[in-house]
Design an enzyme around this catalytic site. Structure first.
Site, PDB file in Angstrom:
ATOM      1  N   ASP A   1      32.736  -1.427  22.790  1.00  0.00           N
ATOM      2  CA  ASP A   1      33.820  -0.747  23.719  1.00  0.00           C
ATOM      3  C   ASP A   1      33.245   0.178  24.388  1.00  0.00           C
ATOM      4  OD1 ASP A   1      34.747  -3.559  23.034  1.00  0.00           O
ATOM      5  OD2 ASP A   1      35.918  -2.480  21.542  1.00  0.00           O
TER       6      ASP A   1
ATOM      7  N   ARG B   1      44.805   6.271  12.832  1.00  0.00           N
ATOM      8  CA  ARG B   1      44.748   6.368  14.392  1.00  0.00           C
ATOM      9  C   ARG B   1      45.651   7.866  14.983  1.00  0.00           C
ATOM     10  NH1 ARG B   1      40.919   4.349  14.875  1.00  0.00           N
ATOM     11  NH2 ARG B   1      40.868   2.274  15.197  1.00  0.00           N
TER      12      ARG B   1
ATOM     13  N   ASP C   1      45.895  -0.604  18.331  1.00  0.00           N
ATOM     14  CA  ASP C   1      45.127   0.361  18.266  1.00  0.00           C
ATOM     15  C   ASP C   1      45.470   1.129  19.645  1.00  0.00           C
ATOM     16  OD1 ASP C   1      45.025   0.876  15.727  1.00  0.00           O
ATOM     17  OD2 ASP C   1      42.055  -0.105  15.583  1.00  0.00           O
TER      18      ASP C   1
ATOM     19  N   SER D   1      33.872  -7.300  15.104  1.00  0.00           N
ATOM     20  CA  SER D   1      34.733  -6.289  15.946  1.00  0.00           C
ATOM     21  C   SER D   1      34.787  -5.602  14.575  1.00  0.00           C
ATOM     22  CB  SER D   1      35.981  -6.647  15.967  1.00  0.00           C
ATOM     23  OG  SER D   1      36.114  -5.288  17.119  1.00  0.00           O
TER      24      SER D   1
END
Length: 406
Positions: free
Chosen positions: A18, A98, A127, A179
């Site tokens: 990504d 995060r 996320d 992923s």
């Protein structure tokens, strides 16, 4: 802010699929702004190798690699472990990292005078929410760019097409295009065959697992270890004092070698859909279990039961991106208070995916062998008669009413 006025963008950069294509995409679609890539080192190790060269080659002006491992461990993981926070069985590996990464993104964006912060999270996942809530907490005026919510790319195959067309180097192929998210605490796997819950994960396939091995391939001999805690904080492993992050590293090795910490789960995302993921959390699984065992003999019943209720709320806050909130701070204060006597040693046996209790001791223990023994003790068993009569009085009265004897 209009696109043409955005001159400098700070990008949360992992070097994965990504974020690798986001750099050229931003330059194409935002009037060729300067891109400053920021990689949070949260213990992903070899994933950081060659990252600077790749970022610069694909169009970034510079790359920050920020060591935030201990901040993540000490400020987020340890309090969550104290509370016993899990989300539907998931040990919150991605969610732990995060808020710390996002906070550092804001710090660098302010330092660099950036006009916007960008991330590579999809519009389907959790996320995006975790990143953006943290960004809003520390820079409410900052423009946030989420390419997955803007571009025409429909999926990971098209991302690979874009990467190939723009000469973006990738470490994956279409066949290994899971992923993934990796940090010191865990590794997640999503996508491909895992999107169908009917498919068994390929645990025994070489290269699928990265932090350990399948329980079926684990050694026939068990591994013993001891963990020492002081006020709920792990302080030593097998008698050797070390910081918590190093304890996790060693537990990852021991757990991984014994097939510990695999979780296959369909969880409820914040965005409303159910998502299937496979998680590797070898060290974290051991640490949570050892802490739970020690609490069994050091925490009183009422506190333990309340803590387990609040653990669900605490885990929801972590999962839902609400780390930087007054409620999390208040619940964490409660968790820390409950750990005042959680000091002692836990011995565990690791065997083919299992964590077996092999003993627990504590100078703060509430367990009394003298009281609970089946042999002679000072406990007067006849005291139970009056207790049961009082405890059962409401039931007795109900029965008498039903029989018309009141």
């Amino acid at each position: 802010m209009e696109k043409k006025n955005i001159k400098k963008i700070v990008l949360a950069y992992s070097g994965g699929l990504d974020t690798s294509i986001i750099i050229p995409w931003l330059k194409e679609n935002y009037n060729n702004p300067e891109i400053i890539a920021v990689a949070g080192d949260v213990g992903q190790n070899d994933e950081l190798d060659g990252l600077e060269e790749k970022a610069l080659k694909t169009g970034a002006s510079k790359l920050y690699i920020e060591d935030i491992v201990d901040e993540m461990v000490d400020d987020v993981i340890v309090p969550s472990m104290m509370m016993g926070a899990t989300y539907e069985g998931y040990l919150l590996g991605t969610a732990f990292a995060r808020p710390i990464i996002a906070k550092r993104l804001v710090e660098i964006a302010k330092k660099e005078g950036a006009d916007a912060i960008a991330h590579g999270c999809t519009g389907k996942g959790n996320d995006q929410i975790r990143f953006e809530l943290a960004i809003k907490r520390f820079a409410p005026e900052m423009k946030i760019i989420a390419p997955w919510r803007e571009w025409d790319i429909k999926g990971r195959d098209e991302e690979i097409d874009y990467a190939e067309a723009h000469n973006v180097p990738l470490k994956i192929s279409r066949e290994t295009n899971y992923s993934k998210d990796k940090n010191l605490w865990h590794l997640s796997h999503e996508g491909l065959d895992l999107e169908d819950p009917a498919n068994e994960p390929q645990y025994d396939k070489p290269g699928f697992l990265e932090m350990g091995i399948s329980p079926t391939m684990a050694p026939d001999a068990p591994t013993y270890l001891t963990l020492d805690f002081e006020k709920g904080v792990p302080v030593s492993l097998d008698g050797e004092k070390m910081k918590v992050s190093d304890i996790i590293r060693k537990l990852n090795k021991l757990g991984g070698e014994n097939g510990i910490g695999l979780l296959d789960i369909v969880e409820n995302r914040m965005t409303g859909m159910k998502d299937r993921g496979v998680y590797e959390t070898p060290g974290g699984t051991i640490l949570y279990r050892a802490h739970e065992i020690l609490e069994q003999i050091t925490v009183d019943k009422d506190t333990m039961h309340m803590k387990r209720k609040l653990a669900v709320d605490f885990a929801d806050l972590v999962y839902n991106g609400k780390w930087f909130t007054p409620l999390r701070e208040a619940l964490q204060a409660f968790a820390v208070k409950t750990q005042e006597h959680v000091t002692g040693t836990v011995k565990l046996k690791l065997y083919k995916g299992n964590i077996i209790t092999a003993g627990v001791t504590s100078p703060e223990s509430l367990y009394s062998e003298k009281i609970v023994t089946f042999e002679e003790s000072d406990y007067n068993q006849s005291d139970a008669t009056g207790f049961i009569n009082l405890w059962g009085l409401p039931d007795t009265i109900l029965a008498l009413r039903d029989q018309g004897k009141l």
